[in-house]
Design a protein around this motif. Structure first.
Motif, PDB file in Angstrom:
ATOM      1  N   TRP A 108     -39.208  21.214 -33.067  1.00 28.30           N
ATOM      2  CA  TRP A 108     -38.805  22.604 -32.842  1.00 28.30           C
ATOM      3  C   TRP A 108     -39.481  23.121 -31.567  1.00 28.30           C
ATOM      4  N   ALA A 109     -38.766  23.931 -30.799  1.00 34.53           N
ATOM      5  CA  ALA A 109     -39.323  24.517 -29.580  1.00 34.53           C
ATOM      6  C   ALA A 109     -40.247  25.681 -29.916  1.00 34.53           C
ATOM      7  N   TYR A 110     -39.889  26.474 -30.901  1.00 36.23           N
ATOM      8  CA  TYR A 110     -40.759  27.555 -31.363  1.00 36.23           C
ATOM      9  C   TYR A 110     -40.328  28.016 -32.747  1.00 36.23           C
ATOM     10  N   VAL A 111     -41.253  28.717 -33.390  1.00 35.53           N
ATOM     11  CA  VAL A 111     -41.048  29.238 -34.741  1.00 35.53           C
ATOM     12  C   VAL A 111     -41.381  30.722 -34.708  1.00 35.53           C
ATOM     13  N   THR A 112     -40.498  31.546 -35.255  1.00 37.92           N
ATOM     14  CA  THR A 112     -40.741  32.986 -35.280  1.00 37.92           C
ATOM     15  C   THR A 112     -40.967  33.473 -36.709  1.00 37.92           C
ATOM     16  N   VAL A 113     -41.589  34.622 -36.807  1.00 35.27           N
ATOM     17  CA  VAL A 113     -41.739  35.350 -38.067  1.00 35.27           C
ATOM     18  C   VAL A 113     -41.355  36.793 -37.780  1.00 35.27           C
ATOM     19  N   ALA A 114     -40.809  37.472 -38.779  1.00 34.55           N
ATOM     20  CA  ALA A 114     -40.349  38.839 -38.548  1.00 34.55           C
ATOM     21  C   ALA A 114     -40.529  39.712 -39.789  1.00 34.55           C
ATOM     22  N   PRO A 115     -41.773  39.979 -40.178  1.00 33.43           N
ATOM     23  CA  PRO A 115     -41.965  40.874 -41.323  1.00 33.43           C
ATOM     24  C   PRO A 115     -41.583  42.311 -40.958  1.00 33.43           C
ATOM     25  N   TYR A 116     -41.374  43.105 -41.971  1.00 31.29           N
ATOM     26  CA  TYR A 116     -41.095  44.525 -41.737  1.00 31.29           C
ATOM     27  C   TYR A 116     -42.250  45.162 -40.970  1.00 31.29           C
ATOM     28  N   ALA A 117     -41.935  46.077 -40.066  1.00 29.08           N
ATOM     29  CA  ALA A 117     -42.964  46.768 -39.294  1.00 29.08           C
ATOM     30  C   ALA A 117     -43.907  47.553 -40.202  1.00 29.08           C
ATOM     31  N   CYS A 118     -43.429  47.996 -41.354  1.00 26.53           N
ATOM     32  CA  CYS A 118     -44.267  48.757 -42.276  1.00 26.53           C
ATOM     33  C   CYS A 118     -45.180  47.857 -43.122  1.00 26.53           C
ATOM     34  N   ASN A 119     -45.047  46.547 -43.005  1.00 30.25           N
ATOM     35  CA  ASN A 119     -45.853  45.628 -43.792  1.00 30.25           C
ATOM     36  C   ASN A 119     -47.080  45.203 -42.982  1.00 30.25           C
ATOM     37  N   ALA A 120     -48.020  46.127 -42.862  1.00 32.69           N
ATOM     38  CA  ALA A 120     -49.201  45.900 -42.032  1.00 32.69           C
ATOM     39  C   ALA A 120     -49.991  44.680 -42.487  1.00 32.69           C
ATOM     40  N   ARG A 121     -50.057  44.453 -43.794  1.00 26.71           N
ATOM     41  CA  ARG A 121     -50.804  43.306 -44.315  1.00 26.71           C
ATOM     42  C   ARG A 121     -50.199  42.002 -43.797  1.00 26.71           C
ATOM     43  N   ALA A 122     -48.880  41.872 -43.858  1.00 25.47           N
ATOM     44  CA  ALA A 122     -48.225  40.644 -43.386  1.00 25.47           C
ATOM     45  C   ALA A 122     -48.360  40.499 -41.881  1.00 25.47           C
ATOM     46  N   LEU A 123     -48.187  41.581 -41.153  1.00 23.34           N
ATOM     47  CA  LEU A 123     -48.324  41.508 -39.696  1.00 23.34           C
ATOM     48  C   LEU A 123     -49.719  41.030 -39.304  1.00 23.34           C
ATOM     49  N   GLY A 124     -50.738  41.585 -39.937  1.00 23.20           N
ATOM     50  CA  GLY A 124     -52.110  41.190 -39.626  1.00 23.20           C
ATOM     51  C   GLY A 124     -52.393  39.746 -40.007  1.00 23.20           C
ATOM     52  N   ALA A 125     -51.938  39.351 -41.185  1.00 18.59           N
ATOM     53  CA  ALA A 125     -52.180  37.986 -41.646  1.00 18.59           C
ATOM     54  C   ALA A 125     -51.511  36.966 -40.740  1.00 18.59           C
ATOM     55  N   LEU A 126     -50.272  37.240 -40.364  1.00 19.67           N
ATOM     56  CA  LEU A 126     -49.555  36.287 -39.513  1.00 19.67           C
ATOM     57  C   LEU A 126     -50.120  36.268 -38.102  1.00 19.67           C
ATOM     58  N   ALA A 127     -50.596  37.401 -37.611  1.00 18.16           N
ATOM     59  CA  ALA A 127     -51.254  37.425 -36.299  1.00 18.16           C
ATOM     60  C   ALA A 127     -52.531  36.584 -36.346  1.00 18.16           C
ATOM     61  N   ARG A 128     -53.290  36.696 -37.425  1.00 14.15           N
ATOM     62  CA  ARG A 128     -54.510  35.877 -37.565  1.00 14.15           C
ATOM     63  C   ARG A 128     -54.183  34.389 -37.634  1.00 14.15           C
ATOM     64  N   ALA A 129     -52.997  34.068 -38.113  1.00  9.98           N
ATOM     65  CA  ALA A 129     -52.576  32.664 -38.197  1.00  9.98           C
ATOM     66  C   ALA A 129     -52.079  32.137 -36.857  1.00  9.98           C
ATOM     67  N   GLY A 130     -51.993  33.015 -35.851  1.00  5.29           N
ATOM     68  CA  GLY A 130     -51.590  32.575 -34.521  1.00  5.29           C
ATOM     69  C   GLY A 130     -50.163  32.893 -34.141  1.00  5.29           C
ATOM     70  N   PHE A 131     -49.433  33.604 -35.012  1.00  2.00           N
ATOM     71  CA  PHE A 131     -48.072  33.999 -34.686  1.00  2.00           C
ATOM     72  C   PHE A 131     -48.103  35.261 -33.837  1.00  2.00           C
ATOM     73  N   ASP A 132     -47.150  35.364 -32.907  1.00  2.00           N
ATOM     74  CA  ASP A 132     -46.976  36.619 -32.196  1.00  2.00           C
ATOM     75  C   ASP A 132     -46.425  37.635 -33.179  1.00  2.00           C
ATOM     76  N   GLU A 133     -46.841  38.868 -33.035  1.00  3.25           N
ATOM     77  CA  GLU A 133     -46.375  39.908 -33.954  1.00  3.25           C
ATOM     78  C   GLU A 133     -44.951  40.308 -33.613  1.00  3.25           C
ATOM     79  N   LEU A 134     -44.059  39.962 -34.490  1.00  2.00           N
ATOM     80  CA  LEU A 134     -42.674  40.368 -34.400  1.00  2.00           C
ATOM     81  C   LEU A 134     -42.372  41.156 -35.660  1.00  2.00           C
ATOM     82  N   SER A 135     -41.577  42.171 -35.563  1.00  2.00           N
ATOM     83  CA  SER A 135     -41.225  42.926 -36.757  1.00  2.00           C
ATOM     84  C   SER A 135     -39.782  43.354 -36.682  1.00  2.00           C
ATOM     85  N   ARG A 136     -39.250  43.721 -37.847  1.00  2.00           N
ATOM     86  CA  ARG A 136     -37.872  44.193 -37.879  1.00  2.00           C
ATOM     87  C   ARG A 136     -37.850  45.598 -38.434  1.00  2.00           C
TER      88      ARG A 136
END
Length: 136
Positions: A108-136
């Protein structure tokens, strides 16, 4: 946090997945979707989505799905959730990162994640895992 792993979802996981999606604390971050057993069976058979059961010490604690796009370069994303009792212990970031690394190693060239913008817990956890913060 115990021993973490993930495995492909199977037909004998259908009732578990239906129950998890029916929990309002899960479905609110899953477009409020709930599924019948037949609908979940159909989801399990989708071609462009792989379904994974997340486990801690061999016990199911969550779900991830990896999906991909048909056009080059090969790329896609991850979506998932943990059951409420498994949250806040680093399980999702660890397993999402492990699955993403497996997908990248498979070409794979890249992998994205897109939790809801209101899901601060998921955004923070995925950012700590090295994902760029993407939200929908």
């Amino acid at each position: 946090m115990g021993l973490l792993s993930y495995r492909a979802a199977r037909a004998d996981d259908i009732e578990l997945l239906v129950a998890w999606h029916a929990d309002p604390d899960v479905s609110r971050y899953w477009d409020d979707e709930t599924f019948t057993a037949e609908q979940m069976r159909n989801r399990l058979e989708r071609e462009a989505v792989d379904m994974w059961i997340l486990e801690e010490n061999g016990e199911p604690v969550g779900y991830l799905q990896s999906w991909w796009e048909d056009n080059a370069p090969k790329r896609g994303g991850l979506d998932g959730f943990l059951i409420p009792t498994a949250r806040g212990r680093g399980i999702m970031p660890a397993l999402a990162r492990q699955l993403a690394e497996q997908l990248l190693a498979a070409g794979w060239a890249y992998v994205t994640v897109a939790p809801y913008a209101c899901n601060a817990r998921a955004l923070g956890a995925l950012a700590r895992a090295g994902f760029d913060e993407l939200s929908r």
